[in-house]
Design an enzyme around this catalytic site. Structure first.
Site, PDB file in Angstrom:
ATOM      1  N   SER A 113     -27.063  38.780  42.380  1.00 26.38           N
ATOM      2  CA  SER A 113     -26.251  37.868  41.816  1.00 26.38           C
ATOM      3  C   SER A 113     -25.041  37.803  42.591  1.00 26.38           C
ATOM      4  O   SER A 113     -25.150  37.590  43.665  1.00 26.38           O
ATOM      5  CB  SER A 113     -26.014  38.443  40.274  1.00 26.38           C
ATOM      6  OG  SER A 113     -25.306  37.322  39.613  1.00 26.38           O
ATOM      7  N   HIS A 114     -23.814  38.150  41.874  1.00 23.05           N
ATOM      8  CA  HIS A 114     -22.602  37.948  42.716  1.00 23.05           C
ATOM      9  C   HIS A 114     -22.130  39.240  43.490  1.00 23.05           C
ATOM     10  O   HIS A 114     -21.079  39.214  43.975  1.00 23.05           O
ATOM     11  CB  HIS A 114     -21.579  37.759  41.433  1.00 23.05           C
ATOM     12  CG  HIS A 114     -21.540  38.707  40.578  1.00 23.05           C
ATOM     13  ND1 HIS A 114     -22.444  38.539  39.309  1.00 23.05           N
ATOM     14  CD2 HIS A 114     -20.652  39.705  40.454  1.00 23.05           C
ATOM     15  CE1 HIS A 114     -22.467  39.471  38.764  1.00 23.05           C
ATOM     16  NE2 HIS A 114     -21.459  40.230  39.252  1.00 23.05           N
ATOM     17  N   ASP A 278     -22.402  31.332  41.302  1.00 23.18           N
ATOM     18  CA  ASP A 278     -22.330  32.413  42.071  1.00 23.18           C
ATOM     19  C   ASP A 278     -23.307  32.750  42.886  1.00 23.18           C
ATOM     20  O   ASP A 278     -24.183  31.858  43.375  1.00 23.18           O
ATOM     21  CB  ASP A 278     -22.450  33.754  40.848  1.00 23.18           C
ATOM     22  CG  ASP A 278     -23.833  33.590  40.222  1.00 23.18           C
ATOM     23  OD1 ASP A 278     -24.643  32.438  40.530  1.00 23.18           O
ATOM     24  OD2 ASP A 278     -24.091  34.794  39.545  1.00 23.18           O
ATOM     25  N   ASP A 280     -26.419  33.697  43.120  1.00 24.32           N
ATOM     26  CA  ASP A 280     -27.889  33.258  43.049  1.00 24.32           C
ATOM     27  C   ASP A 280     -27.846  32.016  42.329  1.00 24.32           C
ATOM     28  O   ASP A 280     -29.004  31.342  41.803  1.00 24.32           O
ATOM     29  CB  ASP A 280     -28.609  34.398  42.326  1.00 24.32           C
ATOM     30  CG  ASP A 280     -28.163  34.683  40.991  1.00 24.32           C
ATOM     31  OD1 ASP A 280     -26.999  34.683  40.614  1.00 24.32           O
ATOM     32  OD2 ASP A 280     -28.925  35.010  40.219  1.00 24.32           O
ATOM     33  N   ASP A 282     -26.720  31.013  39.174  1.00 21.89           N
ATOM     34  CA  ASP A 282     -27.047  30.930  37.653  1.00 21.89           C
ATOM     35  C   ASP A 282     -25.403  30.825  37.035  1.00 21.89           C
ATOM     36  O   ASP A 282     -25.551  30.488  35.712  1.00 21.89           O
ATOM     37  CB  ASP A 282     -27.710  32.014  37.175  1.00 21.89           C
ATOM     38  CG  ASP A 282     -27.479  33.455  37.468  1.00 21.89           C
ATOM     39  OD1 ASP A 282     -26.310  33.581  38.304  1.00 21.89           O
ATOM     40  OD2 ASP A 282     -28.123  34.431  36.934  1.00 21.89           O
ATOM     41  N   ARG A 283     -24.553  31.064  37.613  1.00 26.81           N
ATOM     42  CA  ARG A 283     -23.114  31.005  36.971  1.00 26.81           C
ATOM     43  C   ARG A 283     -22.393  29.702  37.241  1.00 26.81           C
ATOM     44  O   ARG A 283     -22.560  29.133  38.259  1.00 26.81           O
ATOM     45  CB  ARG A 283     -22.407  32.231  37.320  1.00 26.81           C
ATOM     46  CG  ARG A 283     -22.839  33.707  36.731  1.00 26.81           C
ATOM     47  CD  ARG A 283     -22.016  34.795  36.937  1.00 26.81           C
ATOM     48  NE  ARG A 283     -22.634  35.936  36.557  1.00 26.81           N
ATOM     49  CZ  ARG A 283     -22.056  37.127  36.287  1.00 26.81           C
ATOM     50  NH1 ARG A 283     -20.549  37.083  36.502  1.00 26.81           N
ATOM     51  NH2 ARG A 283     -22.764  38.029  35.823  1.00 26.81           N
ATOM     52  N   LYS A 377     -29.664  31.126  32.948  1.00 25.04           N
ATOM     53  CA  LYS A 377     -28.529  30.300  33.063  1.00 25.04           C
ATOM     54  C   LYS A 377     -28.695  29.494  34.435  1.00 25.04           C
ATOM     55  O   LYS A 377     -29.125  29.897  35.035  1.00 25.04           O
ATOM     56  CB  LYS A 377     -27.145  31.229  32.680  1.00 25.04           C
ATOM     57  CG  LYS A 377     -27.142  32.617  33.709  1.00 25.04           C
ATOM     58  CD  LYS A 377     -25.967  33.155  33.295  1.00 25.04           C
ATOM     59  CE  LYS A 377     -25.836  34.423  34.434  1.00 25.04           C
ATOM     60  NZ  LYS A 377     -26.777  35.632  34.112  1.00 25.04           N
TER      61      LYS A 377
HETATM   62  C1  VG1 Z   1     -23.119  40.969  33.558  1.00 30.19           C
HETATM   63  C2  VG1 Z   1     -22.652  40.023  32.447  1.00 30.19           C
HETATM   64  C3  VG1 Z   1     -23.725  39.395  31.742  1.00 30.19           C
HETATM   65  C4  VG1 Z   1     -24.772  38.615  32.660  1.00 30.19           C
HETATM   66  C5  VG1 Z   1     -25.226  39.481  33.741  1.00 30.19           C
HETATM   67  C6  VG1 Z   1     -26.031  39.003  34.745  1.00 30.19           C
HETATM   68  O1  VG1 Z   1     -23.828  42.048  32.994  1.00 30.19           O
HETATM   69  O2  VG1 Z   1     -21.750  40.549  31.611  1.00 30.19           O
HETATM   70  O3  VG1 Z   1     -23.379  38.598  30.842  1.00 30.19           O
HETATM   71  O4  VG1 Z   1     -25.859  38.262  31.936  1.00 30.19           O
HETATM   72  O5  VG1 Z   1     -23.972  40.174  34.421  1.00 30.19           O
HETATM   73  O6  VG1 Z   1     -25.446  38.113  35.466  1.00 30.19           O
HETATM   74  P1  VG1 Z   1     -22.891  43.348  32.617  1.00 30.19           P
HETATM   75  O7  VG1 Z   1     -23.995  44.243  32.140  1.00 30.19           O
HETATM   76  O8  VG1 Z   1     -22.613  43.798  34.194  1.00 30.19           O
HETATM   77  O9  VG1 Z   1     -21.881  43.236  31.886  1.00 30.19           O
HETATM   78  V1  VG1 Z   1     -25.899  37.605  36.881  1.00 30.19           V
HETATM   79  O10 VG1 Z   1     -25.208  36.218  37.299  1.00 30.19           O
HETATM   80  O11 VG1 Z   1     -26.632  37.239  37.345  1.00 30.19           O
HETATM   81  O12 VG1 Z   1     -27.420  38.289  37.148  1.00 30.19           O
HETATM   82 CO    CO Z   2     -25.865  35.517  38.902  1.00 30.27          CO
END
Ligand code: VG1
Ligand code: CO
Length: 544
Positions: A113-114, A278, A280, A282-283, A377
């Protein structure tokens, strides 16, 4: 061929399954490490012989190498077809879209992700099921158990290297490998949801926007959709070239990490609309001229304006939000006579609700918003949703948000993150708050009465599965909340997330700075957690 291997503890220091596995690249590069995880996935998901697997990632360092490993293992394990994004690229929502469209058995998404990327930074992998969504806990628990006992993995005796740069189909043993356009299926889906004509007109007017892809995966998607299909000007897109180290940045679209964009929308020649996505894809972060929309408000506003969008013109079935997300969406659901579900953090908890048509829109305070068009998302989807609303309403972002507050009240909201604190200290903080549940109940704190406090647990209304310990909640009689939660996605030590919320119905008191409005709750959080004492930190790493 079967290669002997040793069991690994891939989730060590990490909550299994929150978003798959995230570790430093160097950890993933250890002999057999990625292979163990992939084989454990394959042995935990049922009979996929002859079926389709989707593979793609956010383009970060080690993306291409891991895709080659996965292709070889997929053949050896008996998949019939693999769909791979060109250059190994698929944003998380695009992967979800492709899995659904081609009725794949599932997909492997390579992303952290980010989290920063590069040889010394992070890599990640997660498995999505046939509905396009993250594997539920039942499967991630099984994967974890497998990694503890695995003794061999399957791959080809003579490994092949597939050319990922050309859209083409090739045959590897009994399997077809199809390198597909990373963007087109997703772009087509977006076009079927939104009023592209109205958005095109808006972008052709004197309306100015700025989208920041942060050198991560959404660049190519933004180019095709925002620029080629909708006519956004060249200078309205920034950092759209995906780089395997994300340009050394931290592609987390928030006020801290998307500073370049934030400076522009708060600057002298600010555009009317700003957005970022972000690593990947999804944000999303949504900004107006000198104005920031909290993700919790964004979810509520999308829900309240859903009928402006062709795909939702007949209304939505319901809304779901993660527990720490503010109650702003609940107020909209209430006004529309819809159900609003409160789930644990993580998109996987929305899947069953969407599959059962209980909800159409979902959101998390962590800059995640989406709908039942996929099972992840979706950053660009949220940007297009906002552009659709702006095109139809012809008002500014700030006007739309402040009018929303007047109609529904404002949920002041903030999240304070304490990143990379020692795991022991983080656990002490949580334990300390927990030890006061008895004395807190009914007491006065931050000038208001505590109604109750608990460890949030959730029973899935569809399959009755139970998830315990999903964050500590201190709930006040006036609707305010203080929440402590440990992150499940960090790769260094522990991250404490403190979520703060209070409600203001009076339109004359809705224009405060959120930190000021929440000041008493912030002070109280410190006193009941001794966070500073346990962690040695005197301020959060990130405030959103
Ligand atoms: C964080 C966020 C959560 C989100 C997760 C995955 O998790 O708080 O809301 O679903 O990241 O996001 P955590 O457990 O660190 O609070 V992402 O953009 O990609 O994979
Ligand atoms: Co992400």
């Amino acid at each position: 061929m079967s290669i002997n291997t040793q069991p690994t503890t891939p989730f060590e220091g990490q909550k299994p399954g929150t978003s798959g596995l995230r570790k430093k690249v160097k950890v993933f590069q250890q002999a057999g490490y990625l292979e163990n995880f992939v084989q454990s996935v394959f042995e935990s998901i049922g009979d996929f012989q002859g079926q389709t697997l989707v593979v793609g990632g956010d383009g970060r360092y080690f993306n291409a190498e891991s895709i080659q490993i996965i292709i070889n293992m997929a053949v050896a394990n008996g998949f019939g077809r693999v769909l791979v994004g060109q250059h190994g690229i698929l944003s998380t929502p695009a992967a979800s879209c492709v899995i659904r469209k081609y009725q794949a058995f599932g997909g492997l998404i390579l992303s952290a992700s980010h989290n920063p990327a590069g040889p010394d930074e992070d890599f990640g992998i997660k498995y999505n099921i046939s509905n396009g969504g993250p594997a539920p806990e039942k499967i991630t628990d099984a994967i974890y158990a497998k990694t503890q006992t695995i003794s061999s993995y399957k791959t080809l005796t003579s490994p092949v290297q597939v050319n990922l740069s050309k859209i083409a189909t090739s045959q590897v043993a009994n399997m077809n490998v199809e390198v597909i356009d990373s963007v087109s299926d997703y772009a087509e889906l977006m076009q079927s949801l939104f009023n592209f004509d109205a958005i095109r007109k808006l972008l052709a007017s004197d309306f100015r926007m700025c989208f920041d892809a942060m050198h991560a995966v959404t660049g190519p998607y933004a180019k095709v959709i925002l620029q080629d299909m909708l006519g956004a000007s060249d200078d309205s897109l920034m950092n759209c070239k995906p780089l395997d180290d994300f340009g050394g940045g931290h592609p987390d679209p928030n006020l801290t990490y998307a500073k370049e964009l934030v400076d522009i929308v708060y600057g002298d020649h600010a555009p009317d609309f700003g957005a970022a996505s972000d690593g990947d894809g999804d944000r999303n972060m949504i900004l107006g001229k000198h104005f920031f929309v909290t993700p919790s408000d964004s979810l509520a506003i999308l829900a309240a304006n859903a009928k402006t969008v062709p795909a939702y013109k007949h209304g939505i079935a319901g809304i779901a939000r993660s527990m720490p997300t503010s109650g702003a969406a609940d107020r909209v659901a209430n006004a529309l006579g819809l159900d609003c579900y409160e789930t644990p953090t993580g998109w996987k908890f929305f899947g069953n609700l969407m599959d059962a048509d209980k909800v159409t829109l979902c959101g998390e305070e962590s800059f995640g918003t989406g709908s039942n068009h996929v099972r992840e998302k979706d950053g660009l989807w949220a940007v297009l949703f906002w552009l659709n609303i702006l095109a139809v309403r012809g008002e500014s972002v700030e006007h739309i948000v402040t009018e929303h507050w007047k109609a529904f009240g404002r949920n002041y909201y903030s999240r304070h993150d304490y990143e990379a604190v020692p795991t022991d200290a983080a656990n002490q903080v949580m334990q300390h708050v927990r030890s006061q549940f008895g004395s807190l109940k009914g007491s006065m704190l931050a000038g208001r009465k505590v109604q109750t406090c608990d460890d949030f647990s959730y029973t899935d209304p569809i399959d009755q599965s139970v998830s315990l310990n999903q964050g500590i909640r201190i709930l006040f009689e006036d609707g305010s909340r203080i929440i402590f939660r440990l992150s499940g996605t960090g790769t260094e030590g522990a991250t404490i997330r403190l979520y703060l919320e209070s409600f203001e119905a009076d339109a004359n008191k809705q224009n405060m700075d959120a930190q000021d409005a929440l000041a008493e709750l912030i002070t109280a959080s410190e006193s009941i957690s001794k966070l500073q004492e346990f962690t040695g930190r005197n301020k959060p790493t990130v405030i959103t």
